[in-house]
Design a protein around this motif. Sequence first.
Motif, PDB file in Angstrom:
ATOM      1  N   VAL A 131      20.152  18.350   1.014  1.00 22.17           N
ATOM      2  CA  VAL A 131      18.710  18.301   1.253  1.00 22.17           C
ATOM      3  C   VAL A 131      18.146  17.037   0.603  1.00 22.17           C
ATOM      4  O   VAL A 131      18.334  16.808  -0.587  1.00 22.17           O
ATOM      5  CB  VAL A 131      17.982  19.537   0.684  1.00 22.17           C
ATOM      6  N   VAL A 132      17.456  16.230   1.403  1.00 23.62           N
ATOM      7  CA  VAL A 132      16.740  15.064   0.885  1.00 23.62           C
ATOM      8  C   VAL A 132      15.260  15.423   0.861  1.00 23.62           C
ATOM      9  O   VAL A 132      14.693  15.846   1.859  1.00 23.62           O
ATOM     10  CB  VAL A 132      16.963  13.817   1.777  1.00 23.62           C
ATOM     11  N   TYR A 133      14.656  15.262  -0.304  1.00 20.56           N
ATOM     12  CA  TYR A 133      13.223  15.509  -0.472  1.00 20.56           C
ATOM     13  C   TYR A 133      12.549  14.149  -0.609  1.00 20.56           C
ATOM     14  O   TYR A 133      12.878  13.373  -1.515  1.00 20.56           O
ATOM     15  CB  TYR A 133      12.987  16.368  -1.706  1.00 20.56           C
ATOM     16  N   ALA A 134      11.642  13.830   0.308  1.00 23.22           N
ATOM     17  CA  ALA A 134      10.957  12.535   0.328  1.00 23.22           C
ATOM     18  C   ALA A 134       9.467  12.744   0.083  1.00 23.22           C
ATOM     19  O   ALA A 134       8.860  13.639   0.670  1.00 23.22           O
ATOM     20  CB  ALA A 134      11.163  11.849   1.673  1.00 23.22           C
ATOM     21  N   ARG A 135       8.879  11.900  -0.801  1.00 23.93           N
ATOM     22  CA  ARG A 135       7.455  12.009  -1.080  1.00 23.93           C
ATOM     23  C   ARG A 135       6.831  10.613  -1.124  1.00 23.93           C
ATOM     24  O   ARG A 135       6.836   9.952  -2.150  1.00 23.93           O
ATOM     25  CB  ARG A 135       7.214  12.731  -2.398  1.00 23.93           C
ATOM     26  N   PRO A 136       6.313  10.150   0.022  1.00 22.47           N
ATOM     27  CA  PRO A 136       5.616   8.862   0.025  1.00 22.47           C
ATOM     28  C   PRO A 136       4.222   9.013  -0.569  1.00 22.47           C
ATOM     29  O   PRO A 136       3.664  10.104  -0.589  1.00 22.47           O
ATOM     30  CB  PRO A 136       5.536   8.516   1.518  1.00 22.47           C
ATOM     31  N   LYS A 137       3.679   7.900  -1.065  1.00 19.12           N
ATOM     32  CA  LYS A 137       2.295   7.936  -1.540  1.00 19.12           C
ATOM     33  C   LYS A 137       1.620   6.612  -1.236  1.00 19.12           C
ATOM     34  O   LYS A 137       2.237   5.555  -1.269  1.00 19.12           O
ATOM     35  CB  LYS A 137       2.206   8.290  -3.020  1.00 19.12           C
ATOM     36  N   GLY A 138       0.356   6.716  -0.865  1.00 14.30           N
ATOM     37  CA  GLY A 138      -0.412   5.544  -0.488  1.00 14.30           C
ATOM     38  C   GLY A 138      -0.697   5.552   1.002  1.00 14.30           C
ATOM     39  O   GLY A 138      -0.793   6.604   1.628  1.00 14.30           O
ATOM     40  N   PHE A 139      -0.821   4.360   1.568  1.00 10.81           N
ATOM     41  CA  PHE A 139      -1.078   4.202   3.001  1.00 10.81           C
ATOM     42  C   PHE A 139       0.175   3.649   3.663  1.00 10.81           C
ATOM     43  O   PHE A 139       0.731   2.640   3.237  1.00 10.81           O
ATOM     44  CB  PHE A 139      -2.249   3.257   3.251  1.00 10.81           C
ATOM     45  N   SER A 140       0.599   4.287   4.728  1.00 10.24           N
ATOM     46  CA  SER A 140       1.830   3.934   5.430  1.00 10.24           C
ATOM     47  C   SER A 140       1.559   2.879   6.491  1.00 10.24           C
ATOM     48  O   SER A 140       0.928   3.166   7.500  1.00 10.24           O
ATOM     49  CB  SER A 140       2.398   5.204   6.056  1.00 10.24           C
ATOM     50  N   ARG A 194       0.791  -1.232   0.000  1.00 10.61           N
ATOM     51  CA  ARG A 194       0.000   0.000   0.000  1.00 10.61           C
ATOM     52  C   ARG A 194       0.825   1.284   0.000  1.00 10.61           C
ATOM     53  O   ARG A 194       0.267   2.373   0.075  1.00 10.61           O
ATOM     54  CB  ARG A 194      -0.924  -0.002   1.215  1.00 10.61           C
ATOM     55  N   LEU A 195       2.155   1.164  -0.065  1.00 10.38           N
ATOM     56  CA  LEU A 195       3.007   2.348   0.052  1.00 10.38           C
ATOM     57  C   LEU A 195       4.127   2.332  -0.987  1.00 10.38           C
ATOM     58  O   LEU A 195       4.791   1.308  -1.186  1.00 10.38           O
ATOM     59  CB  LEU A 195       3.625   2.417   1.455  1.00 10.38           C
ATOM     60  N   ALA A 196       4.311   3.476  -1.645  1.00 12.27           N
ATOM     61  CA  ALA A 196       5.435   3.684  -2.560  1.00 12.27           C
ATOM     62  C   ALA A 196       6.148   4.957  -2.111  1.00 12.27           C
ATOM     63  O   ALA A 196       5.545   5.840  -1.494  1.00 12.27           O
ATOM     64  CB  ALA A 196       4.954   3.825  -3.994  1.00 12.27           C
ATOM     65  N   VAL A 197       7.435   5.054  -2.411  1.00 12.84           N
ATOM     66  CA  VAL A 197       8.210   6.223  -1.991  1.00 12.84           C
ATOM     67  C   VAL A 197       9.009   6.785  -3.167  1.00 12.84           C
ATOM     68  O   VAL A 197       9.318   6.087  -4.120  1.00 12.84           O
ATOM     69  CB  VAL A 197       9.162   5.896  -0.821  1.00 12.84           C
ATOM     70  N   ASN A 198       9.323   8.067  -3.040  1.00  8.18           N
ATOM     71  CA  ASN A 198      10.156   8.787  -3.999  1.00  8.18           C
ATOM     72  C   ASN A 198      11.153   9.624  -3.219  1.00  8.18           C
ATOM     73  O   ASN A 198      10.797  10.228  -2.204  1.00  8.18           O
ATOM     74  CB  ASN A 198       9.289   9.737  -4.844  1.00  8.18           C
ATOM     75  N   TYR A 199      12.392   9.666  -3.703  1.00  3.42           N
ATOM     76  CA  TYR A 199      13.433  10.476  -3.063  1.00  3.42           C
ATOM     77  C   TYR A 199      14.216  11.247  -4.117  1.00  3.42           C
ATOM     78  O   TYR A 199      14.530  10.718  -5.180  1.00  3.42           O
ATOM     79  CB  TYR A 199      14.434   9.597  -2.294  1.00  3.42           C
ATOM     80  N   TRP A 200      14.538  12.489  -3.789  1.00  2.00           N
ATOM     81  CA  TRP A 200      15.411  13.314  -4.598  1.00  2.00           C
ATOM     82  C   TRP A 200      16.396  13.998  -3.664  1.00  2.00           C
ATOM     83  O   TRP A 200      16.090  14.263  -2.503  1.00  2.00           O
ATOM     84  CB  TRP A 200      14.632  14.397  -5.335  1.00  2.00           C
ATOM     85  N   ILE A 201      17.567  14.311  -4.177  1.00  4.42           N
ATOM     86  CA  ILE A 201      18.552  15.092  -3.429  1.00  4.42           C
ATOM     87  C   ILE A 201      18.642  16.456  -4.096  1.00  4.42           C
ATOM     88  O   ILE A 201      18.854  16.551  -5.304  1.00  4.42           O
ATOM     89  CB  ILE A 201      19.928  14.406  -3.410  1.00  4.42           C
ATOM     90  N   LEU A 202      18.470  17.500  -3.285  1.00  2.10           N
ATOM     91  CA  LEU A 202      18.562  18.871  -3.772  1.00  2.10           C
ATOM     92  C   LEU A 202      19.876  19.460  -3.284  1.00  2.10           C
ATOM     93  O   LEU A 202      20.130  19.491  -2.079  1.00  2.10           O
ATOM     94  CB  LEU A 202      17.401  19.715  -3.252  1.00  2.10           C
ATOM     95  N   GLY A 203      20.686  19.916  -4.210  1.00  4.26           N
ATOM     96  CA  GLY A 203      21.970  20.485  -3.836  1.00  4.26           C
ATOM     97  C   GLY A 203      22.858  19.451  -3.175  1.00  4.26           C
ATOM     98  O   GLY A 203      22.900  18.297  -3.582  1.00  4.26           O
TER      99      GLY A 203
END
Length: 109
Positions: free
Chosen positions: A38-47, A26-35
Motif C-alpha cells: 500500500v502506497v499512501y500519498a499526501r500532496p499539499k498545496g496547488f497541483s 506550489r506543490l509538495a508531496v509526501n509518501y509512505w508505504i504501509l505493509g
Amino acid sequence: MQQYCPLEGFKIFNKPEWIDQKVSDRLAVNYWILGESVVYARPKGFSDLPGVKNAMALNEDVASFVSSGKNPYIQIEDYLFLKGSSSKARKYFIEKINKDNRSAVNPNF
C-alpha cells in the motif's frame, strides 16, 4: 523506532526524500508505504502540471519498493491538504494512473 498503522497494524516505511518534497513552487508531496503493498500519498498545496509530473516521477520511485517492484499495489491518495489543481495537471495525473498496470488508486476525498 518502527512505526505502525494504528488501524491495521501494518509497518510503515518511508525515506526522508519522500517527505515534504517540494516538486514545484506550489506543490509538495509526501509518501509512505504501509505493509507490503500500500502506497499512501499526501500532496499539499496547488497541483500544477510541472508539479504533478515531478510528483509522478517520485511516485514511481516509491512504487518500486512495493510488492517486489513488479506486482500490483494499492495507492491511497489523501487530498486533505491539496488546495486545488489545474485542469492540465488533473488530465496528466488521470492518464498516467490509468496507464499504470500495477496500481489501484483509491481517492480519499
